[in-house]
Scaffold this motif. Structure first.
Motif, PDB file in Angstrom:
ATOM      1  N   LYS A 150      36.504  -1.831 -29.195  1.00 27.63           N
ATOM      2  CA  LYS A 150      35.573  -2.782 -28.587  1.00 27.63           C
ATOM      3  C   LYS A 150      34.895  -3.631 -29.664  1.00 27.63           C
ATOM      4  CE  LYS A 150      32.268  -0.798 -26.454  1.00 27.63           C
ATOM      5  NZ  LYS A 150      31.205  -0.195 -25.651  1.00 27.63           N
ATOM      6  N   ALA A 151      34.459  -2.991 -30.737  1.00 28.25           N
ATOM      7  CA  ALA A 151      33.818  -3.730 -31.832  1.00 28.25           C
ATOM      8  C   ALA A 151      34.799  -4.709 -32.475  1.00 28.25           C
ATOM      9  CB  ALA A 151      33.285  -2.751 -32.877  1.00 28.25           C
ATOM     10  N   GLU A 152      36.023  -4.278 -32.660  1.00 27.37           N
ATOM     11  CA  GLU A 152      37.023  -5.157 -33.252  1.00 27.37           C
ATOM     12  C   GLU A 152      37.319  -6.358 -32.347  1.00 27.37           C
ATOM     13  OE1 GLU A 152      41.227  -4.626 -35.568  1.00 27.37           O
ATOM     14  OE2 GLU A 152      40.757  -3.229 -33.953  1.00 27.37           O
ATOM     15  N   THR A 153      37.369  -6.128 -31.067  1.00 27.11           N
ATOM     16  CA  THR A 153      37.604  -7.219 -30.117  1.00 27.11           C
ATOM     17  C   THR A 153      36.447  -8.214 -30.128  1.00 27.11           C
ATOM     18  OG1 THR A 153      38.901  -5.716 -28.734  1.00 27.11           O
ATOM     19  CG2 THR A 153      38.123  -7.739 -27.701  1.00 27.11           C
ATOM     20  N   ILE A 154      35.237  -7.719 -30.227  1.00 27.95           N
ATOM     21  CA  ILE A 154      34.067  -8.605 -30.300  1.00 27.95           C
ATOM     22  C   ILE A 154      34.133  -9.480 -31.552  1.00 27.95           C
ATOM     23  CG2 ILE A 154      31.553  -8.620 -30.632  1.00 27.95           C
ATOM     24  CD1 ILE A 154      31.474  -6.161 -28.734  1.00 27.95           C
TER      25      ILE A 154
END
Length: 115
Positions: free
Chosen positions: A62-66
């Motif tokens: 999720k953090a990487e996608t953000i």
């Protein structure tokens, strides 16, 4: 006074018994019961560990996608002087998508193996 349900057997009475005992005309193998309890506890911990690992992995993804969405936004608007050449931007996006897909495949394969 608090009483815990123990399927008719008091665990404090079971602690000093070894092997098989005859209770109410039924043979009870306490070693087998203990083995089954340990197996159930092990399965419960395994499920908790798998769940925690999957949640942590999804948080990382999720953090990487953000971060990738922020890169995309900055690339589109050129805010703060952010600019990547088109080929490098496509490379970053493609590599990220490939990494997310492969991490999910690996997670599903190893956290939930076929038996």
């Amino acid at each position: 006074m608090y009483f815990k349900e123990t399927d008719g057997l008091d665990k404090s009475d079971m602690s000093h018994l070894r092997g098989k005992e005859n209770i109410n005309n039924q043979t009870v193998d306490f070693q087998s019961i203990r083995k089954q309890q340990l197996k159930n506890d092990e399965l419960e911990w395994d499920i908790k560990l798998r769940k925690k690992t999957l949640i942590n992995l999804l948080d990382i993804l999720k953090a990487e996608t953000i971060v990738i969405f922020i890169f995309t936004f900055l690339q589109a608007t050129h805010l703060c002087g952010f600019y990547l050449e088109e080929w490098s931007f496509r490379l970053v996006i493609s590599a990220t998508i490939a990494q997310v897909a492969s991490m999910l495949i690996i997670a599903v394969k190893h956290l939930f193996p076929k038996k």
